[in-house]
Scaffold this active site. Structure first.
Site, PDB file in Angstrom:
ATOM      1  N   SER A   1     -41.393  -6.137  13.244  1.00 45.78           N
ATOM      2  CA  SER A   1     -40.487  -5.406  14.132  1.00 45.78           C
ATOM      3  C   SER A   1     -41.121  -4.123  14.645  1.00 45.78           C
ATOM      4  O   SER A   1     -41.010  -3.784  15.833  1.00 45.78           O
ATOM      5  CB  SER A   1     -39.187  -5.073  13.399  1.00 45.78           C
ATOM      6  OG  SER A   1     -38.549  -6.243  12.957  1.00 45.78           O
TER       7      SER A   1
ATOM      8  N   ASP B   1     -31.721 -10.931   8.075  1.00 48.28           N
ATOM      9  CA  ASP B   1     -32.995 -11.636   7.910  1.00 48.28           C
ATOM     10  C   ASP B   1     -33.314 -11.892   6.442  1.00 48.28           C
ATOM     11  O   ASP B   1     -34.146 -12.745   6.130  1.00 48.28           O
ATOM     12  CB  ASP B   1     -34.144 -10.843   8.554  1.00 48.28           C
ATOM     13  CG  ASP B   1     -34.280 -11.129  10.045  1.00 48.28           C
ATOM     14  OD1 ASP B   1     -33.582 -12.037  10.549  1.00 48.28           O
ATOM     15  OD2 ASP B   1     -35.072 -10.440  10.708  1.00 48.28           O
TER      16      ASP B   1
ATOM     17  N   ARG C   1     -42.412  -3.335  18.658  1.00 48.82           N
ATOM     18  CA  ARG C   1     -41.917  -2.164  19.386  1.00 48.82           C
ATOM     19  C   ARG C   1     -43.065  -1.233  19.763  1.00 48.82           C
ATOM     20  O   ARG C   1     -43.100  -0.676  20.873  1.00 48.82           O
ATOM     21  CB  ARG C   1     -40.878  -1.415  18.539  1.00 48.82           C
ATOM     22  CG  ARG C   1     -39.531  -2.108  18.477  1.00 48.82           C
ATOM     23  CD  ARG C   1     -38.708  -1.640  17.270  1.00 48.82           C
ATOM     24  NE  ARG C   1     -37.375  -2.218  17.261  1.00 48.82           N
ATOM     25  CZ  ARG C   1     -37.094  -3.472  16.901  1.00 48.82           C
ATOM     26  NH1 ARG C   1     -38.080  -4.281  16.537  1.00 48.82           N
ATOM     27  NH2 ARG C   1     -35.854  -3.923  16.919  1.00 48.82           N
TER      28      ARG C   1
END
Length: 413
Positions: free
Chosen positions: A11, A297, A15
């Protein structure tokens, strides 16, 4: 105690790649994740004309605040949801250009509609070639003025993240009112990282205001992946051992570190230090009911160890796991039933009863998190097999090798 050194966060890496591409100057990412998803993101940037140089433990990205160097490009997003959702938003702000995006069959099935509706609502010429709200799609960029919009991010927080990161690249900024939001801690990652690249976002309740501005290149260290850490923390709690993950501590950006709070509620001892987290088993796991909306998740991780609790484990508010790489809620139920465990499911919940799992063939459905979660279950149920063990390449190509070494270390071999 076993120390485990984990790869960087998927993640955070995704980003960082977006922000670096949009920034003024050259950004260096330290210890980014090397996986199919992040390699696909970097490849997508190169297809768009961004210069990305990859070394062993650092990547260099030359930012282009004006947008892609390529006036037109075909971008293949592989299985990567961040690639498939973030890159169309990145190119939409360019003054001109035509960009076509496609993805794997798995990613084509995953939804995009709330994001693409938001982009078209901002005046972006975005057209789906097949099913509405899915890949493939084409963006004909002419710049974005900005303005106000309402967004339903109840399926994925990535829709909001894409728009937040897009905001400074618009002429007048964005004001986004969010009606539903899942996995909210991932949005906090986005806001913190935008600050690191020189942009602040004003949040007032469910409304986010992003002013036009410029991202600044920086040197950015990617912290270890907290979702991946959940498998090792769960393994310690399941096997009566202790594990420490360096690099994930009290200041960690990733909300999935909160999985250790679930293990604490089940009886494990948890110590979160300044720059490391330790989980130690104190005995049998306790059953519980837990809301995992914000850390969904890690739902498969908990599901995989749940049969060994002393009472039922009920996981609630995880409807969004049905639209991940596979329907994770049903995949967990299917595999646990194959192992002889009693499982009940509903639209947004799963309840797993205690039992003695037996060896079975695990259907991964091509989903890395199903494969890695049931590897944890395999510590107490030897003989599990996997129809697609290689699907872990999405986020952790060396997972099976690293986990085998870890399991041996737990046993003192």
């Amino acid at each position: 105690m076993t120390l485990i050194d984990l790869p960087g966060s998927k993640s955070v890496t995704a980003r960082a790649l977006f922000l670096a591409a949009a920034a003024d100057g050259t950004t260096t990412l330290l210890r980014p994740l090397h996986s199919d998803d992040t390699e696909g993101f970097a490849e997508g940037l190169r297809s768009l004309g961004y210069r990305v140089t990859q070394e062993a433990d650092r990547w260099h990205i030359e930012g282009r605040p004006a947008g892609p160097a390529a006036p037109e490009a075909d971008v293949y997003c592989r299985d990567g949801a961040t690639t498939a959702r973030f890159l169309p938003a990145l190119v939409a702000a360019a003054a001109s250009g035509t960009y076509r995006f496609d993805a794997s069959a798995q990613m084509r099935r995953r939804p995009l509609a709330p994001l693409t509706r938001a982009l078209t609502g901002l005046g972006v010429d975005l057209r789906h070639e097949g099913a509405e709200g899915h890949h493939p799609l084409t963006v004909r960029a002419t710049g974005i003025t900005g303005g106000e919009l309402t967004l339903d991010a109840g399926e994925s927080s990535q829709y909001l993240t894409a728009l937040l990161m897009l905001g400074p690249l618009t002429a007048k900024g964005l004001r986004i009112k969010v009606t539903e939001l899942v996995s909210a801690p991932y949005v906090e990652i986005t806001l913190a990282m935008m600050r690191s690249f020189g942009v602040d976002v004003l949040r007032e309740g469910d409304t986010f205001t992003v002013l036009p501005g410029r991202y600044r290149a920086t040197s950015y260290a990617v912290e270890p992946d907290a979702s991946t850490a959940s498998y090792f923390f769960a393994a310690a709690a399941l096997t009566g051992r202790e594990v420490t993950v360096p690099g994930l501590g009290a200041g960690a950006l990733q909300g999935d570190l909160r999985f250790v709070d679930v293990l604490r509620a089940m009886g494990a001892e948890v110590a979160v230090g300044a720059d490391a987290t330790t989980v130690r088993s104190t005995g049998p796991l306790r059953g519980l009911t837990v809301n995992m909306r914000d850390i969904s998740d890690t739902m498969p991780t908990l599901a995989a160890i749940a049969p060994h609790a002393d009472g039922p484990v009920r996981i609630e508010d995880v409807a969004n796991t049905r639209v991940k790489e596979c329907d994770r809620l049903e995949a967990c139920a299917e595999n646990l039933r194959r192992m002889g465990i009693t499982v009940h499911t509903g639209p947004d919940w799963i309840e797993i009863h205690p039992g003695m799992p037996k060896p079975a063939g695990i259907a991964t459905h091509g989903d890395h998190r199903i494969a890695m979660s049931f590897a944890v279950a395999g510590l107490r149920t030897p003989g599990l097999t996997y129809d697609d063990p290689g699907c872990v390449r999405k986020t952790f190509p060396r997972f099976h090798e690293v986990f085998a070494d870890f399991a041996n270390a737990l046993e003192g071999r």
